[in-house]
Scaffold this motif. Sequence first.
Motif, PDB file in Angstrom:
ATOM      1  N   LEU A 223     -23.266  67.973  10.841  1.00 22.52           N
ATOM      2  CA  LEU A 223     -22.485  66.649  10.904  1.00 22.52           C
ATOM      3  C   LEU A 223     -21.603  66.355   9.718  1.00 22.52           C
ATOM      4  CD1 LEU A 223     -25.773  64.403  11.408  1.00 22.52           C
ATOM      5  CD2 LEU A 223     -23.956  64.941  13.077  1.00 22.52           C
ATOM      6  N   MET A 224     -20.510  65.678   9.992  1.00 22.38           N
ATOM      7  CA  MET A 224     -19.425  65.156   9.110  1.00 22.38           C
ATOM      8  C   MET A 224     -20.067  63.963   8.413  1.00 22.38           C
ATOM      9  SD  MET A 224     -15.427  64.401   9.937  1.00 22.38           S
ATOM     10  CE  MET A 224     -14.982  65.821  10.189  1.00 22.38           C
ATOM     11  N   PHE A 225     -20.198  64.066   7.160  1.00 19.98           N
ATOM     12  CA  PHE A 225     -20.495  62.828   6.481  1.00 19.98           C
ATOM     13  C   PHE A 225     -19.523  62.268   5.378  1.00 19.98           C
ATOM     14  CE2 PHE A 225     -24.804  64.250   7.610  1.00 19.98           C
ATOM     15  CZ  PHE A 225     -25.732  63.088   7.818  1.00 19.98           C
ATOM     16  N   ALA A 226     -19.124  61.094   6.189  1.00 19.79           N
ATOM     17  CA  ALA A 226     -17.728  60.407   5.480  1.00 19.79           C
ATOM     18  C   ALA A 226     -18.365  59.215   4.858  1.00 19.79           C
ATOM     19  CB  ALA A 226     -16.750  60.041   6.558  1.00 19.79           C
ATOM     20  N   VAL A 227     -17.395  59.031   3.842  1.00 20.36           N
ATOM     21  CA  VAL A 227     -17.497  57.628   3.046  1.00 20.36           C
ATOM     22  C   VAL A 227     -16.114  57.051   2.633  1.00 20.36           C
ATOM     23  CG1 VAL A 227     -17.872  58.659   1.024  1.00 20.36           C
ATOM     24  CG2 VAL A 227     -18.817  56.459   1.391  1.00 20.36           C
ATOM     25  N   ASP A 228     -16.092  55.805   2.593  1.00 21.26           N
ATOM     26  CA  ASP A 228     -14.891  55.232   2.028  1.00 21.26           C
ATOM     27  C   ASP A 228     -15.016  54.963   0.448  1.00 21.26           C
ATOM     28  OD1 ASP A 228     -12.959  54.119   4.191  1.00 21.26           O
ATOM     29  OD2 ASP A 228     -15.075  53.246   4.600  1.00 21.26           O
ATOM     30  N   GLU A 229     -14.360  55.780  -0.318  1.00 19.86           N
ATOM     31  CA  GLU A 229     -14.266  56.166  -1.623  1.00 19.86           C
ATOM     32  C   GLU A 229     -13.119  55.905  -2.165  1.00 19.86           C
ATOM     33  OE1 GLU A 229     -17.194  56.243  -4.109  1.00 19.86           O
ATOM     34  OE2 GLU A 229     -17.901  55.074  -2.604  1.00 19.86           O
ATOM     35  N   GLU A 230     -12.283  54.953  -2.007  1.00 21.51           N
ATOM     36  CA  GLU A 230     -10.992  54.732  -2.554  1.00 21.51           C
ATOM     37  C   GLU A 230     -11.003  54.491  -3.997  1.00 21.51           C
ATOM     38  OE1 GLU A 230      -9.130  51.480  -0.440  1.00 21.51           O
ATOM     39  OE2 GLU A 230      -9.694  52.283   1.578  1.00 21.51           O
ATOM     40  N   GLY A 231     -11.933  53.690  -4.274  1.00 20.73           N
ATOM     41  CA  GLY A 231     -11.940  53.078  -5.947  1.00 20.73           C
ATOM     42  C   GLY A 231     -11.682  51.750  -5.830  1.00 20.73           C
ATOM     43  N   GLY A 232     -12.063  50.789  -7.012  1.00 20.28           N
ATOM     44  CA  GLY A 232     -11.971  49.628  -6.981  1.00 20.28           C
ATOM     45  C   GLY A 232     -12.882  48.828  -6.072  1.00 20.28           C
ATOM     46  N   ARG A 233     -12.374  47.975  -5.374  1.00 17.87           N
ATOM     47  CA  ARG A 233     -13.278  47.175  -4.397  1.00 17.87           C
ATOM     48  C   ARG A 233     -13.942  47.628  -3.015  1.00 17.87           C
ATOM     49  NH1 ARG A 233      -9.971  44.349  -0.541  1.00 17.87           N
ATOM     50  NH2 ARG A 233      -7.540  44.833  -1.122  1.00 17.87           N
ATOM     51  N   VAL A 234     -13.253  48.970  -2.815  1.00 20.13           N
ATOM     52  CA  VAL A 234     -13.569  49.843  -1.754  1.00 20.13           C
ATOM     53  C   VAL A 234     -14.397  51.141  -2.226  1.00 20.13           C
ATOM     54  CG1 VAL A 234     -12.980  50.827   0.425  1.00 20.13           C
ATOM     55  CG2 VAL A 234     -12.012  48.858  -0.099  1.00 20.13           C
ATOM     56  N   GLN A 235     -15.579  51.226  -2.564  1.00 18.74           N
ATOM     57  CA  GLN A 235     -16.301  52.205  -3.077  1.00 18.74           C
ATOM     58  C   GLN A 235     -17.718  52.143  -2.603  1.00 18.74           C
ATOM     59  OE1 GLN A 235     -15.967  52.617  -7.325  1.00 18.74           O
ATOM     60  NE2 GLN A 235     -17.309  54.585  -7.353  1.00 18.74           N
ATOM     61  N   ARG A 236     -18.204  52.644  -1.493  1.00 21.13           N
ATOM     62  CA  ARG A 236     -19.434  52.420  -1.064  1.00 21.13           C
ATOM     63  C   ARG A 236     -20.494  53.135  -2.039  1.00 21.13           C
ATOM     64  NH1 ARG A 236     -16.827  49.147   1.294  1.00 21.13           N
ATOM     65  NH2 ARG A 236     -15.717  49.461   3.239  1.00 21.13           N
ATOM     66  N   ALA A 279      -9.880  58.428   2.064  1.00 20.10           N
ATOM     67  CA  ALA A 279      -8.898  57.964   0.773  1.00 20.10           C
ATOM     68  C   ALA A 279      -7.992  59.053   0.705  1.00 20.10           C
ATOM     69  CB  ALA A 279      -9.870  57.793  -0.293  1.00 20.10           C
ATOM     70  N   PRO A 280      -6.870  58.962  -0.151  1.00 20.60           N
ATOM     71  CA  PRO A 280      -6.299  57.537  -0.255  1.00 20.60           C
ATOM     72  C   PRO A 280      -5.484  56.876   0.718  1.00 20.60           C
ATOM     73  CG  PRO A 280      -4.709  59.388  -1.065  1.00 20.60           C
ATOM     74  CD  PRO A 280      -5.934  59.979  -0.286  1.00 20.60           C
ATOM     75  N   VAL A 281      -5.414  55.730   0.191  1.00 18.05           N
ATOM     76  CA  VAL A 281      -4.257  54.576   1.054  1.00 18.05           C
ATOM     77  C   VAL A 281      -2.893  55.240   0.635  1.00 18.05           C
ATOM     78  CG1 VAL A 281      -3.848  52.463   1.083  1.00 18.05           C
ATOM     79  CG2 VAL A 281      -6.215  52.805   1.239  1.00 18.05           C
ATOM     80  N   LEU A 282      -2.160  55.565   1.764  1.00 17.85           N
ATOM     81  CA  LEU A 282      -0.816  55.842   1.459  1.00 17.85           C
ATOM     82  C   LEU A 282       0.202  54.734   1.868  1.00 17.85           C
ATOM     83  CD1 LEU A 282      -0.622  59.594   2.096  1.00 17.85           C
ATOM     84  CD2 LEU A 282      -0.984  58.256   0.170  1.00 17.85           C
ATOM     85  N   ASP A 283      -0.404  53.668   2.151  1.00 19.83           N
ATOM     86  CA  ASP A 283       0.494  52.320   2.446  1.00 19.83           C
ATOM     87  C   ASP A 283       1.411  51.748   1.697  1.00 19.83           C
ATOM     88  OD1 ASP A 283      -1.003  52.331   5.113  1.00 19.83           O
ATOM     89  OD2 ASP A 283      -2.405  51.128   4.286  1.00 19.83           O
ATOM     90  N   VAL A 284       2.765  51.680   1.960  1.00 21.71           N
ATOM     91  CA  VAL A 284       3.534  51.372   0.623  1.00 21.71           C
ATOM     92  C   VAL A 284       3.730  49.818   0.900  1.00 21.71           C
ATOM     93  CG1 VAL A 284       6.384  51.294   0.199  1.00 21.71           C
ATOM     94  CG2 VAL A 284       4.960  53.352   1.187  1.00 21.71           C
TER      95      VAL A 284
END
Length: 501
Positions: A223-236, A279-284
């Motif tokens: 299985l692929m085990f994914a998680v949102d670990e962007e940092g800051g307020r988005v860190q599961r 992650a990461p977020v590449l939104d400008v």
Amino acid sequence: MRGRALTAAPFLALALLVGASVGPPGDAPAGAQASDTPSPTETAETPAPASPLVAVVRGPGGIGYWVVTADGNVQVVGTAVDPRLRLPEPLDQSVVDARVGAPGALGVWLRLADGSEVALGDPGPNVYVGDDRPPGWLVGVGTGRLLSGSWWPDIDTACTAGLPRHVRIGQTVLTTLSELEFGTAVAQARDHRVGGILLTGGATPHVWRRIDELQDFAGWIPLMFAVDEEGGRVQRLRGVLPALASAAVQAGRTPAQAGDDARRHALAMSDLGFTVNFAPVLDVGAGPGIGDRSFGDDPAVVTDYGLATVNGIAAGGVLAVVKHFPGHGGASADTHLGPATTAALDRLRVRDLLPFAAAVGEGNAAVMVGHLDVPGLTDGMPASLSHAAVTGLLRDDLGHDGLVVTDSLVMNSIAGRWSVGDAAALAIVAGADLALVGGLDDAEAAFAAVAAAADDGRLTESRLNDAATHVLRAKGVYSCTLVGRVGQWRPALYDPAARRS
């Protein structure tokens, strides 16, 4: 950027084994002789020329190539995937002809100069199962396809096509579960009805044990085990891993520091069993729903810090997923809450798309597509469900040939217009590989809808095979190793000697 060979066209050459030598254009590959003519300095003791080549085929993902010889040997050039698994003994006489084995089997028959036949791999009618593999089996798979007059630019796509359809469909579904719900997914893991799990909520120090248990049930296809670990307020994983700064804070340091932080964090994620970081977020820009998740308003800054983070995550042994293509930073609304529109496509090309184009060029990240309506491109559809956005812009224009994941299909921007199943089918047809859905009920609905789309022709076999192959590659699974092992069980081994008697 990763080195790549033979990507301009599906390079293929096949000599039907009467002494002709076939190879890639230009210099002869390592291990192959440039000429069979002896030089004046050669003596009678000079070794015989190398065995005639059966074919030259591109390696997995189009990276490098394999030189396949008639005696079952493979010269691996420019690819990390080495198919030399229990090779047969070299033949002691020349091969004069070859023919395809039984449908679905792992080999071909070679006719020798004395009229006898030998098996290259297992020509069937039954395939090998379990841990058993005949000598030269992978060569047999590839050569069999070539002799059939069929060609796939990537040989592992051919093997994916041989997997049961339910296994291929299951790879396109990514369900979202809390750690405490992991144990409810045993049947889905065992039967390959989901490709992986995205963690929602927090995690305990025991999460690694729950992941290991599910992987045991998953068997040959992890299985692929994914998680949102962007940092800051988005860190599961905040409860079990050290804090990671937000993108906005990281942008106040150097890209090298951001990359090093990402590497250390990915190593710790990998130790827990997580294989993918959304992650990461590449939104400008810091538009609705983004804020301090962005590295800033300058495309060059976002690119520098984004690539450093991607490379750091990869160095830590985790797959990075850049988001939210084609750019959420200047969108009109937060897609969690409802529909959102971006600037026109021409504007995106000179601003929002630049970091994504750079990440695609690096070649070591997957891409998440957001639910963004792009004027001049998607005609009112969200990009995640739009063929023009996913296949046209991301794959064809930018050249991304890796994994594509949707943003969550239970967000209000989607759920207000489509059921989760319908959205999943639309996304896979559009060119995405993984449909991110909610819990297991959503996963079953997505599975059923993708299967229905395959049944009625909306989803072609080719698109389904490509999607499943992209997911398997992202997991580090080479699909040719799954033939006869996953989703089916066939009876006793076939004895090639019986075929010749």
